[in-house]
Enzyme design. Structure first.
Site, PDB file in Angstrom:
ATOM      1  N   HIS A  44      40.978  49.183  98.738  1.00 18.22           N
ATOM      2  CA  HIS A  44      40.112  50.289  99.131  1.00 18.22           C
ATOM      3  C   HIS A  44      38.736  49.740  99.487  1.00 18.22           C
ATOM      4  O   HIS A  44      38.374  48.611  99.136  1.00 18.22           O
ATOM      5  CB  HIS A  44      40.034  51.314  98.009  1.00 18.22           C
ATOM      6  CG  HIS A  44      41.280  52.128  97.862  1.00 18.22           C
ATOM      7  ND1 HIS A  44      41.369  53.220  97.038  1.00 18.22           N
ATOM      8  CD2 HIS A  44      42.502  52.009  98.450  1.00 18.22           C
ATOM      9  CE1 HIS A  44      42.581  53.736  97.113  1.00 18.22           C
ATOM     10  NE2 HIS A  44      43.294  53.011  97.957  1.00 18.22           N
ATOM     11  N   GLU A  46      35.763  50.335  98.442  1.00 16.76           N
ATOM     12  CA  GLU A  46      34.904  49.951  97.325  1.00 16.76           C
ATOM     13  C   GLU A  46      35.281  48.573  96.769  1.00 16.76           C
ATOM     14  O   GLU A  46      34.418  47.749  96.456  1.00 16.76           O
ATOM     15  CB  GLU A  46      34.998  50.983  96.193  1.00 16.76           C
ATOM     16  CG  GLU A  46      34.546  52.382  96.597  1.00 16.76           C
ATOM     17  CD  GLU A  46      35.687  53.251  97.085  1.00 16.76           C
ATOM     18  OE1 GLU A  46      35.670  54.451  96.787  1.00 16.76           O
ATOM     19  OE2 GLU A  46      36.608  52.727  97.756  1.00 16.76           O
ATOM     20  N   GLU A 257      55.850  67.547 123.616  1.00 16.96           N
ATOM     21  CA  GLU A 257      55.988  67.754 125.053  1.00 16.96           C
ATOM     22  C   GLU A 257      57.288  68.455 125.439  1.00 16.96           C
ATOM     23  O   GLU A 257      57.692  68.416 126.592  1.00 16.96           O
ATOM     24  CB  GLU A 257      55.852  66.418 125.786  1.00 16.96           C
ATOM     25  CG  GLU A 257      54.458  65.818 125.688  1.00 16.96           C
ATOM     26  CD  GLU A 257      54.169  64.814 126.799  1.00 16.96           C
ATOM     27  OE1 GLU A 257      54.992  64.665 127.712  1.00 16.96           O
ATOM     28  OE2 GLU A 257      53.093  64.174 126.748  1.00 16.96           O
TER      29      GLU A 257
END
Length: 323
Positions: A44, A46, A257
């Protein structure tokens, strides 16, 4: 915080099941660590910032774009790592919307760490808008794109192949394709049209994932099997369950689509979040209808109407959109 946001999206950070997050560690008005989350299974932001420090982070401030997590996933709780490092203040932009990961702010405060939240919150939400939507709804944000004639036909029984829209509209579709994680069509469309489902004429770092909805075998020579991107076959008929499978694979924004059967099924299921309808100035007469078997009308709240060459693009949001 802006520098942390820049770190979150630098080098076009990969989208997927995890959010894009950036973190700066600041001490004595100096940046001593910078981290970016690079996808599921990687540290992560941090932890990456702590690992990048050339000195002790004790007494520093962590500036992070998303509330530090408080759960054990593939990595340990970031809140605990910050506490253990001696960080004395944490400033974050947006709260974590996932119940399993939230609670980091409370854990930090309980440990005596000063916590400031909501700094550049809207900017942080913007870089993870599709991820937040996916976490809230359990599926990707779905855009339905259809092109039809003035009398609502997508194909003609009188012509071998009917090209409806002009170059301006087609260029717009490729720009739209460049903004999504995946493009989906029904297996019937693959058999009938042999689409390539790629971005052309627009520079992209990677091609969208090609998704076939249905259980019919895909011919070996089908263009959708091209090597430019991954191909997924989703045999689940229930639209919500099919979309949940795509969310599990990290698809946050999906361009649907068609064809007519798939488009109608997904509209009826209430899982279309935006419709982009291209209308060509042609009357076809006998041919395939753009939608097949809607049980009730679906009203659109129109957000824009644009002239694209000789074609018209109508963008709207289904008024009765489900979660």
């Amino acid at each position: 915080m802006q520098a942390a946001l820049d770190a979150a999206v630098r080098d076009d950070a990969p989208r997927g099941v995890n959010p894009r997050v950036g973190c700066l560690l600041v001490k004595d008005s100096r940046v001593i660590g910078v981290g970016q989350h690079c996808g599921a299974g990687t540290p992560h932001a941090e932890i990456a910032a702590l690992s990048s420090c050339g000195e002790s982070p004790a007494g520093a401030t962590a500036v992070v774009t998303l509330e530090p997590c408080a759960h054990i996933g593939r990595t340990g709780p970031c809140a605990d790592a910050l506490i253990k490092s001696g960080i004395t203040r944490v400033v974050f932009a947006m709260a974590d919307p996932t119940p399993a990961a939230s609670g980091g702010a409370d854990r930090l405060r309980s440990a005596g760490v000063e916590v400031i939240d909501g700094v550049l919150e809207m900017e942080a939400e913007a870089i993870n808008a599709d991820w937040s939507f996916m976490k809230k709804h359990g599926r990707p944000y779905v855009i339905l794109k259809l092109a039809g004639s003035l009398d609502g036909k997508v194909d003609s029984s009188l012509a071998e192949r009917l090209i409806l829209t002009g170059p301006e509209a087609q260029s717009s579709v490729h720009r739209l394709r460049a903004e999504v994680d995946a493009i989906a069509v029904g297996s019937g469309t693959v058999m009938a049209d042999d689409p390539q489902l790629s971005v052309r004429g627009v520079e992209v770092t990677s091609q969208p994932v090609r998704v076939v909805l249905g259980s019919s075998p895909i011919p070996e020579g089908a263009r959708i099997r091209g090597v430019e991107s991954q191909m997924l076959v989703i045999g689940e008929k229930d639209p919500r369950l099919a979309l949940a499978q795509l969310a599990e694979r990290g698809i946050q924004r999906l361009l649907l689509e068609g064809g007519p059967t798939v488009a109608s099924a997904y509209l009826e299921a209430g899982v279309i979040d935006e419709v982009q309808w291209f209308v060509a100035p042609i009357l076809v007469g006998r041919g395939m209808a753009a939608l097949s078997g809607l049980s009730w009308p679906v009203a659109l709240d129109v957000t824009s109407v644009d002239l694209m060459g000789e074609d018209v693009r109508i963008i709207g949001v289904p008024a009765s959109r489900g979660a």
